[in-house]
Design an enzyme around this catalytic site. Structure first.
Site, short mmCIF file in Angstrom:
data_model
loop_
_atom_site.label_atom_id
_atom_site.label_comp_id
_atom_site.label_asym_id
_atom_site.label_seq_id
_atom_site.Cartn_x
_atom_site.Cartn_y
_atom_site.Cartn_z
N GLU A 261 0.83 -1.21 0.00
CA GLU A 261 0.00 0.00 0.00
C GLU A 261 0.86 1.25 0.00
O GLU A 261 1.75 1.38 0.85
CB GLU A 261 -0.93 -0.01 1.23
CG GLU A 261 -1.93 -1.14 1.18
CD GLU A 261 -2.92 -1.10 2.34
OE1 GLU A 261 -2.76 -0.25 3.25
OE2 GLU A 261 -3.86 -1.92 2.34
N HIS A 283 -7.89 1.82 1.49
CA HIS A 283 -7.77 1.53 2.92
C HIS A 283 -8.56 2.54 3.75
O HIS A 283 -8.01 3.27 4.58
CB HIS A 283 -6.30 1.52 3.35
CG HIS A 283 -6.06 0.68 4.58
ND1 HIS A 283 -4.92 -0.04 4.79
CD2 HIS A 283 -6.84 0.44 5.68
CE1 HIS A 283 -4.99 -0.68 5.94
NE2 HIS A 283 -6.15 -0.40 6.51
#
Length: 534
Positions: A261, A283
């Protein structure tokens, strides 16, 4: 006297500052700017962060007065917990702040997949009117499969039952009675994959659960099934998911978390972003105003407790508070015993006794019960486990926990035993102690088999019928695979009866090799244990 310095390293809600109160000197710094952060830490007694500030070993070393690092959120990837523990710095987070937000985002993904909302929006925003191209499916009377029936899983079950969905669940640590209370039927993982129309995963990320949904699992799913992951990146094998989505093995996926990420341009997640049957978010599980405010207020209260010398329930590495120095070394030992207990349990736990024997009986040892529950759940649930939510996790699962204390300990000054009843009617016990001037943590018993072995990161526990040549069999197989056995203890009750062997190994052992050794020695019990450091 000067007030303790609390350093605010990222933007937090006004309610967080209010919760700290007037007893501290509040300073602000841009935590993402290392050149500003490190000097600012020099006089800080506490630092409040979110996800952008890295409290690594360098930052902790720059803060000689630091007592507590407070993460206003759940994840702790940006905190070096081991370095903090070594420096005597408490780390706290807000483990319950985002559970409603995460549950609601999961439901949002499910609805978006069922009704193809993102794709329909993009089409209409582009000037197209294609009603027939975006026919969806109802949730009513469909089967929802929840992998991991913890607090978030339970919230999702309650909310989607209101849609008229049939809820099934897989969770090896939840009893059937608890699942029934939540309106869910417990099934095996394979059964869940085969029966579900929508699947959502809420498991912790451990070596065992990483990639737990991969090629073989997608083959079991319906071609019309959808899968959602708002828990941890890496639980779903992204390459296998891409293949399943592009070949029609499953209908679609909703993803809020990724292995890397943000997703790397050349990584496995990048292939998923442009697929028409995938809904993605960056997220956002905890990204609501309410969750952020809850997180800030929660950690502000923890900072007040920590700097006031009181027990901090949300501490993830040390209990803190007024705990006798003679009791403190037992806390990490008991947490590790809890992890060993969970790894050895072959069915859900229904009750747990934390037995403290010896000189410790003369002290306040209530924290050891909390430490035991924290250890039991550390590698079992998806959220970070702390001293405050561990009893709640036990209560939610219908687990009765007791603390039993006496002054009798024949072989050691103190022995701590976790003794639990399992749902299949069996019992399991694990015992440990601290020895020598260095207070070495040792495993001294499993199910009344006497041992004395230092607790390390990697262990293998085997129970088999004692007979000549067994040690040579598993020693050879591990050796051929390059697995070094650093220590070993064998215990038995009688010649020719069952023998319990506990190995300390230097590295994890693959599932294939474990299966091979298990079969070769015809083991009745065979477990790999990986200890997560507090």
């Amino acid at each position: 006297m000067s007030k303790p310095v609390v350093l605010i390293a990222e933007e937090l809600s006004p309610a967080t500052i209010d919760a700290l109160g007037p007893d501290f000197e509040i300073r602000n710094v841009d935590g993402a700017d290392r050149s500003a952060l490190l000097p600012a830490l020099a006089e800080a007694h506490a630092v409040l962060i979110r996800s952008a500030t890295k409290m690594d070993a360098e930052a902790i070393a720059a803060a000689p007065a630091l007592k507590v690092i407070a993460r206003a959120g759940v994840g702790l990837d940006n905190v070096d917990i081991k370095a903090a523990t070594t420096a005597g710095v408490m780390v706290v987070n807000a483990p319950t702040s985002n559970i409603i937000s995460a549950a609601e985002l999961t439901i949002g993904h499910i609805l978006s997949l069922a009704r193809r909302v993102p794709a329909a929006h993009a089409s209409l925003a582009a000037g197209q009117w294609k009603r027939s191209a975006y026919t969806g499916t109802e949730l009513f009377e469909k089967t929802l499969g929840i992998i991991g029936l913890g607090r978030i899983g339970a919230l999702i079950a309650a909310r989607l039952q209101a849609f008229g969905m049939n809820v099934i669940a897989y969770d090896p640590y939840v009893t059937s009675a608890r699942a029934q209370q939540l309106g869910a039927q417990l099934v095996t993982l394979d059964e869940l994959l085969q029966q579900s129309d929508f699947i959502t995963i809420h498991m912790p990320k451990t070596p065992e659960t990483t990639g737990m949904i991969s090629t073989d699992q997608f083959r079991l799913m319906k071609p019309s099934a959808y899968i959602v992951n708002v828990a941890r990146g890496g639980l779903i094998d992204e390459e296998a998911l891409h293949k399943a989505l592009t070949t029609g093995e499953i209908a679609g996926a909703g993803l809020d978390v990724f292995t890397s990420e943000p997703p790397a341009a050349d990584g496995s997640a990048a292939l998923l972003l442009d697929l028409p049957n995938v809904v993605v978010t960056p997220h956002l599980g905890a990204s609501t105003d309410e969750a952020q405010e809850k997180a800030g207020v929660s950690v502000a209260k923890s900072v007040r407790l920590a700097l006031g010398g009181e027990l901090v329930p949300d501490a993830v590495n040390v209990a803190g508070g007024i705990i006798d120095p003679y009791v403190r070394p037992g806390i990490p030992l008991v947490e590790k015993l809890g992890q060993i207990f969970s790894a050895l349990a072959h069915s859900p736990l229904t009750s747990l006794d934390v037995e403290v024997h010896g000189e410790l009986s003369g002290y306040d040892v209530k924290v050891l019960k909390l430490a035991a529950l924290k250890g039991v759940f550390t590698n079992v649930v998806s959220e970070t486990v702390s001293y405050v939510n561990a009893p709640l996790l036990a209560e939610q699962r219908g687990i009765e926990a007791r603390l039993l204390v006496d002054d009798q300990s024949d072989e050691y000054r103190n022995v701590i035993t976790l003794r639990g009843a399992l749902s299949d009617g069996s019992q399991l016990s694990v015992s440990g102690t601290l020895t020598g001037t260095k207070q070495i943590e040792k495993l001294v018993g499993i199910n009344d088999y006497a041992l004395e072995l230092p607790i390390e990161k990697h262990h293998i526990v085997m129970l088999y019928t004692d007979r000549p040549g067994i040690v040579a069999v598993y020693g050879q197989k591990f050796g051929e695979a390059g697995i070094n056995i650093a220590g070993m203890q064998i215990a038995r009750r009688a010649a020719g009866a069952q023998a319990l062997s506990v190995l300390t190994v230097d590295s994890p052992v693959s599932d294939d090799l474990l299966d091979e050794v298990r079969s070769a020695i015809q083991a009745d019990l065979f477990r790999q244990i990986e200890i997560t450091e507090a």
